[in-house]
Structure formats: structure tokens, C-alpha cells
Motif scaffolding. Structure first.
Motif, PDB file in Angstrom:
ATOM      1  N   UNK A 108     -26.784 -21.902  14.854  1.00 19.41           N
ATOM      2  CA  UNK A 108     -26.530 -23.215  15.440  1.00 19.41           C
ATOM      3  C   UNK A 108     -25.999 -23.001  16.858  1.00 19.41           C
ATOM      4  N   UNK A 109     -26.843 -23.242  17.839  1.00 18.65           N
ATOM      5  CA  UNK A 109     -26.486 -22.962  19.228  1.00 18.65           C
ATOM      6  C   UNK A 109     -25.558 -24.007  19.831  1.00 18.65           C
ATOM      7  N   UNK A 110     -25.196 -25.052  19.086  1.00 19.12           N
ATOM      8  CA  UNK A 110     -24.152 -25.953  19.573  1.00 19.12           C
ATOM      9  C   UNK A 110     -22.782 -25.322  19.358  1.00 19.12           C
ATOM     10  N   UNK A 111     -22.723 -24.268  18.567  1.00 18.36           N
ATOM     11  CA  UNK A 111     -21.445 -23.628  18.233  1.00 18.36           C
ATOM     12  C   UNK A 111     -21.298 -22.227  18.797  1.00 18.36           C
ATOM     13  N   UNK A 112     -22.302 -21.744  19.521  1.00 18.43           N
ATOM     14  CA  UNK A 112     -22.211 -20.405  20.095  1.00 18.43           C
ATOM     15  C   UNK A 112     -23.540 -20.000  20.707  1.00 18.43           C
ATOM     16  N   UNK A 113     -23.624 -18.750  21.107  1.00 23.25           N
ATOM     17  CA  UNK A 113     -24.842 -18.223  21.716  1.00 23.25           C
ATOM     18  C   UNK A 113     -25.455 -17.173  20.803  1.00 23.25           C
ATOM     19  N   UNK A 114     -26.710 -16.888  21.027  1.00 30.61           N
ATOM     20  CA  UNK A 114     -27.414 -15.883  20.230  1.00 30.61           C
ATOM     21  C   UNK A 114     -28.392 -15.141  21.128  1.00 30.61           C
ATOM     22  N   UNK A 115     -28.792 -13.987  20.699  1.00 31.07           N
ATOM     23  CA  UNK A 115     -29.814 -13.210  21.384  1.00 31.07           C
ATOM     24  C   UNK A 115     -30.952 -13.008  20.396  1.00 31.07           C
ATOM     25  N   UNK A 116     -32.171 -13.349  20.812  1.00 25.75           N
ATOM     26  CA  UNK A 116     -33.321 -13.314  19.911  1.00 25.75           C
ATOM     27  C   UNK A 116     -34.202 -12.113  20.231  1.00 25.75           C
ATOM     28  N   UNK A 117     -34.615 -11.411  19.212  1.00 29.30           N
ATOM     29  CA  UNK A 117     -35.561 -10.315  19.352  1.00 29.30           C
ATOM     30  C   UNK A 117     -36.780 -10.654  18.514  1.00 29.30           C
ATOM     31  N   UNK A 118     -37.924 -10.832  19.166  1.00 31.67           N
ATOM     32  CA  UNK A 118     -39.144 -11.186  18.449  1.00 31.67           C
ATOM     33  C   UNK A 118     -39.614 -10.006  17.622  1.00 31.67           C
ATOM     34  N   UNK A 119     -39.949 -10.283  16.365  1.00 29.86           N
ATOM     35  CA  UNK A 119     -40.459  -9.250  15.467  1.00 29.86           C
ATOM     36  C   UNK A 119     -41.919  -8.991  15.793  1.00 29.86           C
ATOM     37  N   UNK A 120     -42.373  -7.752  15.612  1.00 29.59           N
ATOM     38  CA  UNK A 120     -43.792  -7.472  15.837  1.00 29.59           C
ATOM     39  C   UNK A 120     -44.658  -8.317  14.909  1.00 29.59           C
ATOM     40  N   UNK A 121     -45.762  -8.801  15.402  1.00 30.02           N
ATOM     41  CA  UNK A 121     -46.660  -9.616  14.605  1.00 30.02           C
ATOM     42  C   UNK A 121     -47.371  -8.723  13.605  1.00 30.02           C
ATOM     43  N   UNK A 122     -47.314  -9.135  12.347  1.00 28.73           N
ATOM     44  CA  UNK A 122     -47.969  -8.363  11.290  1.00 28.73           C
ATOM     45  C   UNK A 122     -48.664  -9.335  10.367  1.00 28.73           C
ATOM     46  N   UNK A 123     -49.964  -9.218  10.266  1.00 28.77           N
ATOM     47  CA  UNK A 123     -50.733 -10.099   9.384  1.00 28.77           C
ATOM     48  C   UNK A 123     -50.451  -9.720   7.938  1.00 28.77           C
ATOM     49  N   UNK A 124     -50.151 -10.710   7.148  1.00 28.37           N
ATOM     50  CA  UNK A 124     -49.944 -10.516   5.718  1.00 28.37           C
ATOM     51  C   UNK A 124     -51.049 -11.295   5.024  1.00 28.37           C
ATOM     52  N   UNK A 125     -51.988 -10.601   4.355  1.00 27.40           N
ATOM     53  CA  UNK A 125     -53.103 -11.308   3.721  1.00 27.40           C
ATOM     54  C   UNK A 125     -52.627 -12.413   2.800  1.00 27.40           C
TER      55      UNK A 125
END
Length: 138
Positions: A108-125
Motif C-alpha cells: 500500500x503506497x499510501x503508507x510507504x514506498x516500495x521498490x519493484x523488480x520485474x520477474x523474468x517472463x516465463x510462459x506456463x502452459x
């Protein structure tokens, strides 16, 4: 998703989120406490209502990502399917438990900050793109 109750709640992670595997599929479980507030004009102050508790579960990539991202006390927003069940607790009292099968969980960014790391895209059948799989139309 016809005739299902979909909710979004804002609250705090209560306890340590636990990730385990069920049939080889990762699942995370944690509880969220949500305390509604309203402004009381008479006292000119904010007043807390009773805390509402929800069990939260998330599956697959959501479980893996939430497990490495969430900790006790984090402010979160949870969006998912609301379910309820009744059971008899250790004291012999019938209890109603509200549980959310999460589609999405975030800080909840109204209550603090965050740092986002995008996960590698992996197709799951056969996976739902909203649950971490790749879309064929993408």
C-alpha cells in the motif's frame, strides 16, 4: 467468476507469511487485519472501528513473489475472491472465517514506498495470464 464476491481490502500483514507446496504448486498463506476508520465530528477526531481479519491465500507465481516480498507488519492491498467457512474452534465455539483467494497483492503506497523488480517472463502452459503466465496474444 459468475456470482462470486470479489473484494479489495487494505490492511496490514498480521504474522509471518508462509509459503508451502500443495501438489507441487506453491501457495502462500497469511492474515490481513483491516481496521476501518471514520471521522467523528463531535470529537473532531478519527475513530477506529473493530478490526476485521481475513485469511489470504495466493497461488503459483503470486505465492513465490509475495513470499519473497511480504513481511509481518507490511501495509498491503489485496484483491481477490471472498470465501467464508464455519468451523468449531478449540473452545468448542462455532466461528465464521472470512478468506480471500488473492488474484493480486501489493504494498500500500499510501503508507510507504516500495521498490519493484520485474520477474523474468516465463510462459506456463495453460496458465491464466493474470496468475503469472504469458499470454499468447502478447
Amino acid at each position: 467468476m459468475a456470482n462470486e464476491t470479489i473484494v479489495t481490502v487494505q490492511g496490514w500483514v498480521a504474522g509471518i507469511p508462509m509459503v508451502r507446496e500443495v501438489g507441487g504448486v506453491p501457495v502462500i498463506n497469511f492474515r490481513v487485519g483491516c481496521t476501518p476508520r471514520h471521522f467523528h465530528r463531535g470529537s473532531n477526531s478519527w475513530v477506529d472501528g473493530p478490526t476485521q481479519w481475513y485469511g489470504v491465500s495466493g497461488w503459483r507465481r503470486l505465492a513465490t513473489h509475495a513470499g519473497s516480498s511480504l513481511k509481518q507488519g507490511d501495509a498491503v492491498v489485496v484483491h481477490g475472491r471472498l470465501n467464508h467457512r464455519t468451523y468449531v474452534n478449540k473452545s468448542g465455539v462455532e466461528v465464521l472465517a472470512m478468506e480471500i483467494e488473492a488474484f493480486t497483492v501489493g504494498h500500500d503506497l499510501t503508507r510507504g514506498t516500495a521498490s519493484f523488480t520485474k520477474a523474468p517472463s516465463a510462459a506456463v502452459p495453460g496458465a491464466d495470464p493474470g496468475q503469472g503466465g504469458a499470454s499468447a496474444a502478447a
